[in-house]
Enzyme design. Structure first.
Site, PDB file in Angstrom:
ATOM      1  N   ASP A 199       0.868  -1.175   0.000  1.00 49.35           N
ATOM      2  CA  ASP A 199       0.000   0.000   0.000  1.00 49.35           C
ATOM      3  C   ASP A 199       0.907   1.228   0.000  1.00 49.35           C
ATOM      4  OD1 ASP A 199      -2.456   1.553   0.288  1.00 49.35           O
ATOM      5  OD2 ASP A 199      -1.818   1.917   2.344  1.00 49.35           O
ATOM      6  N   HIS A 256      -7.295   3.285   3.749  1.00 48.68           N
ATOM      7  CA  HIS A 256      -7.086   4.128   4.929  1.00 48.68           C
ATOM      8  C   HIS A 256      -8.404   4.457   5.635  1.00 48.68           C
ATOM      9  CE1 HIS A 256      -3.209   4.896   2.972  1.00 48.68           C
ATOM     10  NE2 HIS A 256      -2.775   5.450   4.082  1.00 48.68           N
TER      11      HIS A 256
END
Length: 266
Positions: A9, A186
């Site tokens: 990520d 997120h």
């Protein structure tokens, strides 16, 4: 020889997916790379994000001998997934399709929303995926610049976060959706704030659990799963400050993230 699952990520967000994978598959090893030295991805040109994704995925294959890669970043998945599938010698799993599958199954009034980074929303990946999953579903999407930065600083609540969320989510609220997909890994860390803004009648959908199930299925189909009587090992890497990654990551993820090592772009 045990081969780990690889995951990456732009930073901390993918840890929500890593958490789901580790909980579902505790016997599997996992290597996670957070590209905190170059985050955020959401405001960068697609070609640059594609290059970042290729660099990290190639490293996971060559340096860590992973057997499968999870693109735990919606922005990277939206612009680089097909390229990675074509060029890598291992299976690749995205967070987009599993999340969309859960979204279209959750809605009752056929009006759904998705929020993500500018790069993810502009790519049109979610419009395409929702249309392919259920053409009768109406999708409203909104880019939410700034939310990722709050998470990366460890600020997941407070008046500043709430005010920004209220402004960014206004089009989604006005559209009358009954289900909202958190189209950035997120955003689950901001779920309480987002839920307060959206109201109690809107169901928040996260892709973490569904992605973990997709990983499990792909491992089974490819006959790559490990014995269930072993305990998996987990390694975490950061292209930024590994001490900060371990400090904030432990708070967001849990005690398994006891330390992090430095990952250097080759």
């Amino acid at each position: 020889m045990v081969q780990p699952i690889g995951m990456f990520d732009s930073g901390f967000g993918g840890l929500t997916v890593a958490r789901a994978v580790i909980d579902l598959l505790p016997h599997e090893d996992l290597v996670y790379i957070g590209d905190t030295g170059r985050y955020p991805y959401g405001n960068k040109p697609a070609a640059e994000v594609q290059r970042f994704a290729h660099e990290i995925a190639t490293s996971l294959v060559n340096d860590f001998d992973v057997k499968l890669i999870v693109v735990a970043c919606n922005t990277a998945a939206s612009v680089a997934l097909e390229q990675l599938k074509e060029t890598l010698p291992v299976p690749v799993v995205s967070v987009i399709e599993p999340g969309v599958s859960a979204l279209v199954q959750t809605t009752r009034n056929k009006r759904v929303g998705v929020i993500g980074t500018v790069g993810t929303i502009d790519s049109g990946a979610y419009e395409h995926a929702v249309g392919a999953a259920d053409a009768s579903v109406s999708l409203v999407s909104a880019a939410c610049p700034g939310l990722v930065e709050f998470v990366e600083r460890g600020q997941t609540s407070g008046p500043e976060v709430t005010l920004l969320a209220q402004r960014l989510l206004a089009p989604i609220v006005d559209a009358g959706v009954d289900s909202l997909l958190l189209g950035c890994t997120h955003y689950p860390y901001l779920a309480r704030v987002i839920s307060d803004v959206m109201g109690p009648d809107v169901v928040l959908v996260s892709s973490g659990d569904e992605t973990a199930f997709a990983v499990k299925k792909m491992l089974e189909v490819a006959e790559l799963q490990e014995d269930t009587d072993r305990v998996g090992e987990h390694s975490f890497y950061s292209s930024g400050d590994p001490e900060w990654f371990a400090h904030l990551g432990r708070r967001l993820f849990g005690p398994e993230l006891s330390d992090a090592q430095s990952w250097i772009v080759k």
